[in-house]
Design an enzyme around this catalytic site. Structure first.
Site, PDB file in Angstrom:
ATOM      1  N   HIS A 113     124.376   2.282 -28.584  1.00 55.31           N
ATOM      2  CA  HIS A 113     124.399   1.997 -27.149  1.00 55.31           C
ATOM      3  C   HIS A 113     123.410   0.902 -26.711  1.00 55.31           C
ATOM      4  O   HIS A 113     123.475   0.441 -25.583  1.00 55.31           O
ATOM      5  CB  HIS A 113     124.191   3.291 -26.343  1.00 55.31           C
ATOM      6  CG  HIS A 113     124.985   3.325 -25.077  1.00 55.31           C
ATOM      7  ND1 HIS A 113     125.319   4.497 -24.427  1.00 55.31           N
ATOM      8  CD2 HIS A 113     125.526   2.327 -24.317  1.00 55.31           C
ATOM      9  CE1 HIS A 113     126.016   4.203 -23.330  1.00 55.31           C
ATOM     10  NE2 HIS A 113     126.154   2.903 -23.240  1.00 55.31           N
ATOM     11  N   ASP A 135     128.479   9.367 -20.346  1.00 51.65           N
ATOM     12  CA  ASP A 135     127.530   9.659 -21.426  1.00 51.65           C
ATOM     13  C   ASP A 135     126.968  11.070 -21.287  1.00 51.65           C
ATOM     14  O   ASP A 135     126.777  11.560 -20.178  1.00 51.65           O
ATOM     15  CB  ASP A 135     126.371   8.647 -21.316  1.00 51.65           C
ATOM     16  CG  ASP A 135     125.637   8.405 -22.627  1.00 51.65           C
ATOM     17  OD1 ASP A 135     125.486   9.365 -23.410  1.00 51.65           O
ATOM     18  OD2 ASP A 135     125.204   7.258 -22.843  1.00 51.65           O
ATOM     19  N   HIS A 137     124.010  11.517 -22.285  1.00 51.36           N
ATOM     20  CA  HIS A 137     122.593  11.179 -22.146  1.00 51.36           C
ATOM     21  C   HIS A 137     122.353  10.232 -20.967  1.00 51.36           C
ATOM     22  O   HIS A 137     123.271   9.539 -20.529  1.00 51.36           O
ATOM     23  CB  HIS A 137     122.095  10.493 -23.421  1.00 51.36           C
ATOM     24  CG  HIS A 137     122.359  11.262 -24.671  1.00 51.36           C
ATOM     25  ND1 HIS A 137     123.480  11.054 -25.448  1.00 51.36           N
ATOM     26  CD2 HIS A 137     121.660  12.256 -25.266  1.00 51.36           C
ATOM     27  CE1 HIS A 137     123.457  11.879 -26.485  1.00 51.36           C
ATOM     28  NE2 HIS A 137     122.362  12.635 -26.409  1.00 51.36           N
ATOM     29  N   ASP A 139     120.001   7.746 -21.171  1.00 48.88           N
ATOM     30  CA  ASP A 139     119.618   6.438 -21.722  1.00 48.88           C
ATOM     31  C   ASP A 139     118.625   5.708 -20.818  1.00 48.88           C
ATOM     32  O   ASP A 139     118.701   4.495 -20.615  1.00 48.88           O
ATOM     33  CB  ASP A 139     120.866   5.582 -22.000  1.00 48.88           C
ATOM     34  CG  ASP A 139     121.723   6.197 -23.109  1.00 48.88           C
ATOM     35  OD1 ASP A 139     121.231   7.090 -23.831  1.00 48.88           O
ATOM     36  OD2 ASP A 139     122.893   5.781 -23.252  1.00 48.88           O
ATOM     37  N   HIS A 152     118.766   2.922 -28.397  1.00 47.72           N
ATOM     38  CA  HIS A 152     120.024   3.384 -27.774  1.00 47.72           C
ATOM     39  C   HIS A 152     119.771   4.435 -26.686  1.00 47.72           C
ATOM     40  O   HIS A 152     120.662   4.712 -25.880  1.00 47.72           O
ATOM     41  CB  HIS A 152     121.034   3.903 -28.814  1.00 47.72           C
ATOM     42  CG  HIS A 152     120.786   5.290 -29.318  1.00 47.72           C
ATOM     43  ND1 HIS A 152     121.808   6.094 -29.825  1.00 47.72           N
ATOM     44  CD2 HIS A 152     119.651   6.028 -29.409  1.00 47.72           C
ATOM     45  CE1 HIS A 152     121.302   7.262 -30.202  1.00 47.72           C
ATOM     46  NE2 HIS A 152     120.010   7.249 -29.969  1.00 47.72           N
ATOM     47  N   ASP A 238     130.181   5.873 -23.840  1.00 43.10           N
ATOM     48  CA  ASP A 238     129.517   6.407 -25.035  1.00 43.10           C
ATOM     49  C   ASP A 238     130.382   7.580 -25.490  1.00 43.10           C
ATOM     50  O   ASP A 238     130.624   8.515 -24.714  1.00 43.10           O
ATOM     51  CB  ASP A 238     128.102   6.867 -24.615  1.00 43.10           C
ATOM     52  CG  ASP A 238     127.283   7.414 -25.779  1.00 43.10           C
ATOM     53  OD1 ASP A 238     127.875   7.966 -26.727  1.00 43.10           O
ATOM     54  OD2 ASP A 238     126.039   7.313 -25.706  1.00 43.10           O
ATOM     55  N   ASP A 240     129.840  10.040 -27.169  1.00 39.61           N
ATOM     56  CA  ASP A 240     129.252  11.389 -27.104  1.00 39.61           C
ATOM     57  C   ASP A 240     129.379  11.993 -25.706  1.00 39.61           C
ATOM     58  O   ASP A 240     128.967  13.125 -25.464  1.00 39.61           O
ATOM     59  CB  ASP A 240     127.807  11.413 -27.636  1.00 39.61           C
ATOM     60  CG  ASP A 240     126.791  10.681 -26.764  1.00 39.61           C
ATOM     61  OD1 ASP A 240     126.920  10.684 -25.534  1.00 39.61           O
ATOM     62  OD2 ASP A 240     125.837  10.121 -27.357  1.00 39.61           O
ATOM     63  N   GLU A 283     128.811   3.890 -29.928  1.00 40.83           N
ATOM     64  CA  GLU A 283     128.339   5.070 -30.659  1.00 40.83           C
ATOM     65  C   GLU A 283     129.359   5.676 -31.622  1.00 40.83           C
ATOM     66  O   GLU A 283     129.120   6.750 -32.171  1.00 40.83           O
ATOM     67  CB  GLU A 283     127.786   6.148 -29.707  1.00 40.83           C
ATOM     68  CG  GLU A 283     126.528   5.721 -28.923  1.00 40.83           C
ATOM     69  CD  GLU A 283     125.237   5.710 -29.760  1.00 40.83           C
ATOM     70  OE1 GLU A 283     125.160   6.450 -30.758  1.00 40.83           O
ATOM     71  OE2 GLU A 283     124.314   4.939 -29.408  1.00 40.83           O
TER      72      GLU A 283
HETATM   73  N1  LIG Z   1     123.149   6.377 -26.520  1.00 39.20           N
HETATM   74  C1  LIG Z   1     122.748   7.535 -26.992  1.00 39.20           C
HETATM   75  N2  LIG Z   1     123.516   8.251 -27.769  1.00 39.20           N
HETATM   76  N3  LIG Z   1     121.530   7.941 -26.652  1.00 39.20           N
HETATM   77  C2  LIG Z   1     120.906   9.134 -27.147  1.00 39.20           C
HETATM   78  C3  LIG Z   1     119.455   9.221 -26.710  1.00 39.20           C
HETATM   79  C4  LIG Z   1     118.766  10.454 -27.218  1.00 39.20           C
HETATM   80  C5  LIG Z   1     117.349  10.640 -26.688  1.00 39.20           C
HETATM   81  N4  LIG Z   1     117.335  10.785 -25.272  1.00 39.20           N
HETATM   82  C6  LIG Z   1     116.457   9.471 -27.124  1.00 39.20           C
HETATM   83  O1  LIG Z   1     115.908   8.770 -26.324  1.00 39.20           O
HETATM   84  O2  LIG Z   1     116.295   9.257 -28.296  1.00 39.20           O
HETATM   85 MN   LIG Z   2     124.412   6.461 -24.541  1.00 37.25          MN
HETATM   86 MN   LIG Z   3     124.957   9.436 -25.459  1.00 39.06          MN
END
Ligand SMILES: NC(=[NH2+])NCCC[C@H](N)C(=O)O
Ligand SMILES: [Mn+2]
Ligand SMILES: [Mn+2]
Length: 311
Positions: A113, A135, A137, A139, A152, A238, A240, A283
């Site tokens: 990402h 997403d 998350h 991010d 990411h 994303d 996920d 991702e």
């Molecule tokens: N784009 C993604 N899948 N991001 C996941 C981030 C996971 C976690 N919040 C981190 O900063 O490491």
């Molecule tokens: Mn993401």
């Molecule tokens: Mn994510």
């Protein structure tokens, strides 16, 4: 609706840009995402959506192994491969900006990402835009708050120009205004991200709000936020975002994501809205996938977002 089963009067042209980077996280293999998504039938999917596609190929991304000196001395805070990421993203931003200037809708294939920093910078270079971030998350980490060092987990913060990014080129001119950003499907948030969300004007729609109100209504709200006073918006998808039972090929899966029908419906809402300026699929990690199903799902969702319909 036109005869080929797509939505919208004007025939759209899409330019595919591969960004095969895995600098932004620890699970190797996400750099094979662009190949897996193409092999998953991207070109066919887009033609079923009634759009013309042109494939610009992949950006050249040196392997992380050739770069480990940088890895050991991060250029800012705890962020890993920050300079490499900056290099890829600035080249990507140029490609995206030129694609739009040439009349195309850019479709970027990640990669992790972190590539969003490039895609959105390019998309926002000549216009005020909003963004919808599908997403699990937020991010929203920074080189100081990150629990993992993985970029990411930071692109949205970088694009909003939060102050911890001072001194890093891409944050000097923020690409996004918080009031035009909506995160949809949030279910994994770090403490610092929670604080940032509380103090900012970004709108985050959690899975529990989606359970409560339904995704349809939430996506309508997200579209209104992203469109408000802008010249269109970026869609960052994303994989996920989806439940890991249907999208296992991602590096940071989180249970309790949206299901297949919800996801398609959301992308169909985007197509009907008609304001999407750029899109990215990120991702997808084929080494964690089962029979390329996550890549194929990415293709199907992109086709829906570009207007594919059954009838
Ligand atoms: N784009 C993604 N899948 N991001 C996941 C981030 C996971 C976690 N919040 C981190 O900063 O490491
Ligand atoms: Mn993401
Ligand atoms: Mn994510």
């Amino acid at each position: 609706m036109s005869e080929n089963g797509s939505v919208g009067e004007r025939r759209q042209s899409v330019r595919i840009i591969g960004a095969p980077t895995d600098y932004g996280q620890d699970r190797r293999g996400v750099d094979m995402g662009p190949s897996a998504i193409r092999y998953g039938g991207l070109s066919e999917g887009l033609s079923e959506a009634g759009v013309d596609d042109e494939d610009a190929g992949d950006l050249l991304v040196p392997r992380a192994e050739e770069r480990d000196a940088q890895y050991r001395t991060p250029s800012k805070g705890k962020a890993k491969f920050l300079r490499e990421t900056e290099d890829v993203c600035s080249r990507l931003a140029t490609e995206v900006r030129e694609s739009i200037a040439d009349g195309y809708t850019p479709l970027v294939l990640g990669g992790d990402h972190s590539v969003a920093i490039g895609t959105v910078s390019g998309s926002a270079a000549d216009a005020e835009i909003g963004a919808i971030w599908f997403d699990a998350h937020g991010d929203l980490n920074t080189p100081t708050t990150t629990p993992s060092g993985n970029v990411h987990g930071m692109p949205l913060a970088a694009l909003l120009g939060v102050k911890e990014w001072d001194g890093v080129d891409w944050a000097n001119a923020p690409s996004l205004s918080p009031e035009n950003v909506a995160i949809v499907g949030l279910r994994s948030v770090d403490d610092a991200e929670r604080e940032l969300l509380r103090d900012s004007e970004i709108t985050a729609f959690t899975m529990s709000e989606i359970d409560d109100r339904g995704l349809d209504e939430v996506v309508d709200d997200a579209l209104a936020i992203a469109n408000n006073g802008t010249e269109g918006y970026h869609v960052s998808l994303d994989l996920d975002w989806l439940d890991p039972t249907i999208a296992p090929g991602v590096g940071t899966p989180v249970r309790g994501g949206v299901d297949y029908r919800e996801a398609h419906h959301a992308m169909e809402q985007v197509a009907v809205d008609g304001g999407m300026r750029s899109m990215e699929l990120v991702e997808v990690n084929p080494t964690l996938d089962q029979h390329n199903e996550t890549a194929e799902l990415a293709v199907e969702l992109a086709a829906s977002a570009f207007g594919k319909r059954i009838l």
